[in-house]
Motif scaffolding. Structure first.
Motif, mmCIF file in Angstrom:
data_model
loop_
_atom_site.group_PDB
_atom_site.id
_atom_site.type_symbol
_atom_site.label_atom_id
_atom_site.label_comp_id
_atom_site.label_asym_id
_atom_site.label_seq_id
_atom_site.Cartn_x
_atom_site.Cartn_y
_atom_site.Cartn_z
ATOM 1 N N PHE A 24 29.920 23.109 48.210
ATOM 2 C CA PHE A 24 31.046 22.797 47.318
ATOM 3 C C PHE A 24 31.994 21.811 47.992
ATOM 4 C CE2 PHE A 24 35.035 24.487 45.126
ATOM 5 C CZ PHE A 24 34.791 23.774 43.953
ATOM 6 N N ARG A 27 30.556 18.406 47.866
ATOM 7 C CA ARG A 27 30.763 17.817 46.545
ATOM 8 C C ARG A 27 32.182 17.291 46.382
ATOM 9 N NH1 ARG A 27 29.291 18.079 41.046
ATOM 10 N NH2 ARG A 27 27.497 19.451 41.365
ATOM 11 N N LEU A 138 21.973 23.993 44.331
ATOM 12 C CA LEU A 138 22.900 25.091 44.059
ATOM 13 C C LEU A 138 22.238 26.470 44.042
ATOM 14 C CD1 LEU A 138 25.923 25.455 43.589
ATOM 15 C CD2 LEU A 138 25.487 25.327 41.131
ATOM 16 N N ALA A 150 28.924 29.534 39.306
ATOM 17 C CA ALA A 150 28.903 28.356 40.178
ATOM 18 C C ALA A 150 28.724 27.077 39.376
ATOM 19 C CB ALA A 150 27.777 28.495 41.210
ATOM 20 N N SER A 154 31.832 24.235 39.646
ATOM 21 C CA SER A 154 31.539 23.062 40.475
ATOM 22 C C SER A 154 31.747 21.733 39.756
ATOM 23 C CB SER A 154 30.115 23.140 41.025
ATOM 24 O OG SER A 154 30.007 24.148 41.987
ATOM 25 N N GLY A 158 34.769 19.169 40.660
ATOM 26 C CA GLY A 158 34.271 17.895 41.166
ATOM 27 C C GLY A 158 34.802 16.730 40.349
ATOM 28 N N SER A 452 27.712 16.066 37.489
ATOM 29 C CA SER A 452 27.070 17.314 37.875
ATOM 30 C C SER A 452 26.037 17.104 38.953
ATOM 31 C CB SER A 452 26.432 17.970 36.667
ATOM 32 O OG SER A 452 25.412 17.138 36.161
#
Length: 452
Positions: A24, A27, A138, A150, A154, A158, A452
């Motif tokens: 994470f 990212r 992931l 998650a 995320s 992000g 993503s």
């Protein structure tokens, strides 16, 4: 009974996983760099004290910034399923920092030609592999029962970090004098972020993120044969899509929304640079940073508002209402060419656009068979980015250099209304119950697929 949606509870649950925190963090740092990089390119083209941007130059910049996601994305998985994903994260981030340095050098030298565009394309092409590897990795760092959480937190955070990075990039450029060298310095800051992301990724074990092959499983076939297979699979996926009304309609609504938003975003850049603050590039950049921040707040509010709303309204209904509201806001506020009104419009369109994206991704997850789901999201990526560029290109035909285009405002407002009506007529009639489908309630951020 549907579970109570709580974004922050989801975030706390997944952050308890140590390796998830590392992935994470990778990212967040990288996407902050993406925002700074995009701002650096944008300031070089649009907020440069040495030049005044033209609509055509803006449309070209949009094409370079957004098309690589669509052209490379469907084929990235072939290599991601062959190579260590941890190594892809480490080395692609470092490679991007090198390409960013090359881009910065070209900008400092005042280059605006083909070499600059090639350097930018190299940065963005490598980034597509990086982002796809994050998604593929992931499940290796999150327990199965926490995977939905998650996937929810995320992409949203992000995307927000990319927005924050964009604002930081605008501030850095303003602080360095709004010159080509200032834009180059902004890109160097983005390069530092990529090096930091690579460093964090390197703290994970090399084999942690896969790919994992079962004992005795056959090795991947030849690379060229697999690329050809991907192309054939996309054609088969297109045939599958055309036989299903709901997914086809929601992709059309997504494309219509992005086409119109792309036209307005290019117009807003030119307005702030060449109309509102023509005599002061620093003021133009500062006020445009505020506009981008307000739009990002709207984007974040969509992730908060859409899940509870769609427990009461069907997702197609919410899409139609958001598109119709965008039409009203655009015609009501856009024709004023007033900065305060444009801040309100930015918030509303940010919320509306992301609300449509959340519903669209969830409808695709619910209504598409698992065997075809990956290909549907490849089409979604294409629709999301290609139409955005097409909107900017089409806007050039009716937009003067200063961006003051009342005709464009009217056309975009009409476009939102037409898209709302067309989607309402084309949607699946049996999608009428809130939260229906195997996916249930929308997760907190089934968000924009280009992040993503």
């Amino acid at each position: 009974m549907t579970r109570q949606w709580t974004f922050w509870a989801d975030l706390r649950a997944v952050l308890a996983e140590r390796n998830f925190r590392r992935l994470f963090t990778t990212r967040l740092i990288s996407q902050a760099g993406d925002g700074i990089f995009t701002a650096g390119i944008g300031t070089y083209v649009f907020f440069n004290a040495e030049t005044f941007p033209s609509p055509a130059a803006g449309a070209a910049a949009f094409a370079v910034l957004y098309l690589p996601y669509s052209l490379i994305g469907p084929f990235a998985g072939v290599l991601i399923d062959r190579w260590s994903r941890r190594q892809i994260l480490v080395w692609s981030a470092l490679l991007r920092s090198v390409f960013v340095g090359l881009t910065a050098a070209l900008m400092a030298a005042g280059n605006r030609g083909v070499p600059l565009y090639i350097a930018v394309l190299l940065v963005l092409g490598v980034n597509r592999f990086f982002l796809s590897s994050l998604s593929a990795a992931l499940p290796h760092v999150v327990a199965e029962d926490k995977l939905v959480m998650a996937n929810s937190v995320s992409p949203t955070l992000g995307g927000l970090m990319a927005s924050v990075g964009g604002v930081v990039g605008l501030v850095v450029n303003a602080a360095t004098g709004d010159t080509r060298r200032g834009a180059a310095v902004t890109l160097v800051v983005a390069g530092v972020c990529y090096v930091a992301a690579s460093t964090v990724a390197a703290t994970m074990r090399r084999d942690l993120l896969g790919p994992v092959r079962a004992l005795g499983a056959p090795q991947p076939g030849r690379l060229l044969a697999e690329v050809v297979s991907v192309a054939a699979g996309l054609i088969e996926g297109a045939r599958y899509l055309l036989r299903r009304r709901g997914p086809t309609a929601v992709l059309g609504a997504t494309g219509g929304n992005r086409l119109l938003y792309g036209a307005l975003f290019l117009m807003s850049i030119l307005l702030y640079r060449n109309y509102f603050f023509r005599s002061s590039v620093t003021k133009a950049e500062t006020h445009f940073a505020v506009l981008v921040t307000v739009a990002a707040i709207g984007y974040g509010c969509a992730a908060l508002a859409t899940p509870p709303v769609t427990r009461r309204l069907a997702k197609p209904t919410w899409i139609v209402l958001l598109l119709a509201a965008s039409a009203v806001v655009t015609i009501g506020l856009g024709e004023t060419f007033n900065q305060a009104a444009y801040l309100v419009m930015a918030f509303a369109l940010g919320l509306g656009g992301q609300g449509v994206a959340i519903c669209a991704t969830t409808i695709l997850q619910e209504d598409v068979d698992d065997d075809y789901r990956g290909r549907m999201f490849a089409f979604y990526d294409m629709m999301f980015n290609v139409t955005y560029v097409v909107g900017a290109v089409l806007a050039v035909t009716v937009m003067p250099a200063d961006g003051h285009a009342p005709l464009l405002i009217g056309l975009v407002a009409a476009g939102y209304a037409i898209t709302a009506v067309a989607y309402w007529l084309a949607r699946e009639r049996d999608q009428s119950s809130p939260g229906s489908g195997p996916g249930g309630v929308i997760p907190s951020a089934a968000a924009q697929r280009s992040s993503s």
